[in-house]
Design a protein around this motif. Structure first.
Motif, PDB file in Angstrom:
ATOM      1  N   PRO A  61       0.817  -1.226   0.000  1.00 13.97           N
ATOM      2  CA  PRO A  61       0.000   0.000   0.000  1.00 13.97           C
ATOM      3  C   PRO A  61       0.844   1.266   0.000  1.00 13.97           C
ATOM      4  O   PRO A  61       0.348   2.333  -0.379  1.00 13.97           O
ATOM      5  CB  PRO A  61      -0.817  -0.123   1.289  1.00 13.97           C
ATOM      6  N   GLN A  62       2.110   1.161   0.397  1.00 16.73           N
ATOM      7  CA  GLN A  62       2.981   2.343   0.423  1.00 16.73           C
ATOM      8  C   GLN A  62       3.193   2.917  -0.976  1.00 16.73           C
ATOM      9  O   GLN A  62       3.515   4.097  -1.116  1.00 16.73           O
ATOM     10  CB  GLN A  62       4.337   1.987   1.029  1.00 16.73           C
ATOM     11  N   GLU A  89      -3.020  -4.957  -8.171  1.00 17.58           N
ATOM     12  CA  GLU A  89      -2.226  -5.918  -7.410  1.00 17.58           C
ATOM     13  C   GLU A  89      -2.104  -5.501  -5.944  1.00 17.58           C
ATOM     14  O   GLU A  89      -2.023  -6.349  -5.057  1.00 17.58           O
ATOM     15  CB  GLU A  89      -0.834  -6.051  -8.027  1.00 17.58           C
ATOM     16  N   SER A  90      -2.098  -4.194  -5.692  1.00 15.74           N
ATOM     17  CA  SER A  90      -1.988  -3.718  -4.306  1.00 15.74           C
ATOM     18  C   SER A  90      -3.256  -4.032  -3.510  1.00 15.74           C
ATOM     19  O   SER A  90      -3.207  -4.198  -2.287  1.00 15.74           O
ATOM     20  CB  SER A  90      -1.729  -2.206  -4.277  1.00 15.74           C
ATOM     21  N   GLY A  91      -4.389  -4.089  -4.201  1.00 17.11           N
ATOM     22  CA  GLY A  91      -5.653  -4.379  -3.527  1.00 17.11           C
ATOM     23  C   GLY A  91      -6.150  -3.254  -2.641  1.00 17.11           C
ATOM     24  O   GLY A  91      -7.113  -3.430  -1.888  1.00 17.11           O
ATOM     25  N   ASN A 120     -12.273  -6.222 -10.498  1.00 14.12           N
ATOM     26  CA  ASN A 120     -11.617  -7.146  -9.576  1.00 14.12           C
ATOM     27  C   ASN A 120     -11.708  -6.667  -8.128  1.00 14.12           C
ATOM     28  O   ASN A 120     -11.677  -7.482  -7.200  1.00 14.12           O
ATOM     29  CB  ASN A 120     -10.147  -7.327  -9.958  1.00 14.12           C
ATOM     30  N   MET A 121     -11.804  -5.341  -7.957  1.00 17.75           N
ATOM     31  CA  MET A 121     -11.959  -4.778  -6.613  1.00 17.75           C
ATOM     32  C   MET A 121     -13.421  -4.790  -6.150  1.00 17.75           C
ATOM     33  O   MET A 121     -13.738  -4.244  -5.099  1.00 17.75           O
ATOM     34  CB  MET A 121     -11.426  -3.334  -6.581  1.00 17.75           C
ATOM     35  N   GLU A 122     -14.280  -5.383  -6.982  1.00 16.12           N
ATOM     36  CA  GLU A 122     -15.707  -5.494  -6.680  1.00 16.12           C
ATOM     37  C   GLU A 122     -16.396  -4.132  -6.561  1.00 16.12           C
ATOM     38  O   GLU A 122     -17.399  -3.984  -5.861  1.00 16.12           O
ATOM     39  CB  GLU A 122     -15.928  -6.315  -5.408  1.00 16.12           C
ATOM     40  N   TRP A 123     -15.842  -3.147  -7.293  1.00 13.48           N
ATOM     41  CA  TRP A 123     -16.497  -1.841  -7.367  1.00 13.48           C
ATOM     42  C   TRP A 123     -17.596  -1.916  -8.416  1.00 13.48           C
ATOM     43  O   TRP A 123     -17.442  -2.544  -9.464  1.00 13.48           O
ATOM     44  CB  TRP A 123     -15.491  -0.764  -7.751  1.00 13.48           C
TER      45      TRP A 123
END
Length: 262
Positions: A61-62, A89-91, A120-123
């Motif tokens: 996440p950084q 990929e960071s999610g 993929n992030m279910e948005w």
């Protein structure tokens, strides 16, 4: 664990070396992250691609703020595209607003990458505008007529896309929607430099209540992309035969040779 040495290999002409260098940086992980984040916005396109690829493999996440900046501002479409993938990929869902903005990117690959990551992030889109942009990014044209209250002004934005196939799909979609407001895009589509887009517009726009009488004048104002008859005339005047050759007549060159060597 020579981070800087591995970064220098990211611009190698051998893709296998680039891949192994990115993989090695990814395996180093957190100790390499500060250098990767600092360097990711600098260097050649090849280097930036490799840096973002390595960042994606670390999945930290950084790196999200750096990746968001790259997705929003990098001038290279491939770098913006891989930044979108790296954000996936960071999610980290804090990147969703930037990914939504990337649906408006001028490049179709960046839009496609952003739409895939958002899925993929279910948005899920919360309004017709975002829904239309997602479907256009995925080139899922058949889903758009089923969206309640399709915003025509959003659809017509893509008449300026660099890919003539997308412009053709937009024109076909406008014909399917049959919204009278789409008539405002008629003149623009009829002047498109691609002949296929113009032909699809000819068939589509009468369904949007555009009079057939307006279509010839619209097409007349198109940009002429073919060879100029005036230039051919000048060539034939000064160099008989070359004007015909310029127009694609192979025998024009023979005529030119006969005139000047006979």
């Amino acid at each position: 664990k020579d981070v800087r040495g591995l970064i220098s290999l990211l611009s190698s002409e051998d893709y296998r070396i680039r891949d192994r260098a990115a993989d090695a940086l990814g395996r180093i992980g957190a100790p390499a992250l500060s250098v990767l984040n600092t360097r990711a916005t600098r260097g050649s396109v090849e280097t930036r691609l490799g840096l973002v690829e390595a960042i994606a493999r670390i999945r930290s996440p950084q790196s999200v703020p750096v990746l968001c900046r790259i997705l929003s501002k990098d001038e290279n479409s491939e770098v913006r595209w891989i930044a979108a993938i790296a954000l996936g990929e960071s999610g980290d869902k804090s990147a969703i607003p930037v990914l939504i903005r990337a649906l408006k990117d001028r490049d179709k690959f960046v839009r496609f990458g952003a739409a895939q990551v958002l899925g993929n992030m279910e948005w899920r889109p919360e309004n017709p505008e975002d829904d239309v942009r997602v479907q256009i990014a995925l080139q899922n044209w058949s889903a758009i007529p089923g969206i309640p209250g399709v915003p025509i002004d959003i659809v017509t934005e893509y008449l300026g896309d660099a890919d003539p196939r997308i412009r053709s799909s937009v024109v076909s979609l406008l014909g399917i929607l049959g919204d009278p407001r789409a008539g405002e895009a008629c003149d623009r589509a009829m002047r498109d430099p691609d002949p296929e887009v113009r032909w699809i517009a000819t068939r589509a726009f009468p369904r949007c209540q555009v009079s057939d009488l307006l279509l010839p004048a619209g097409m007349f104002r198109r940009v002429r992309t073919g060879k100029s008859l005036f230039e051919a005339m000048l060539l034939n005047f000064f160099f008989p035969g070359l004007g015909y050759y310029y127009l694609g007549k192979w025998w024009g060159f023979l005529l030119f040779q006969t005139m000047f060597t006979g």
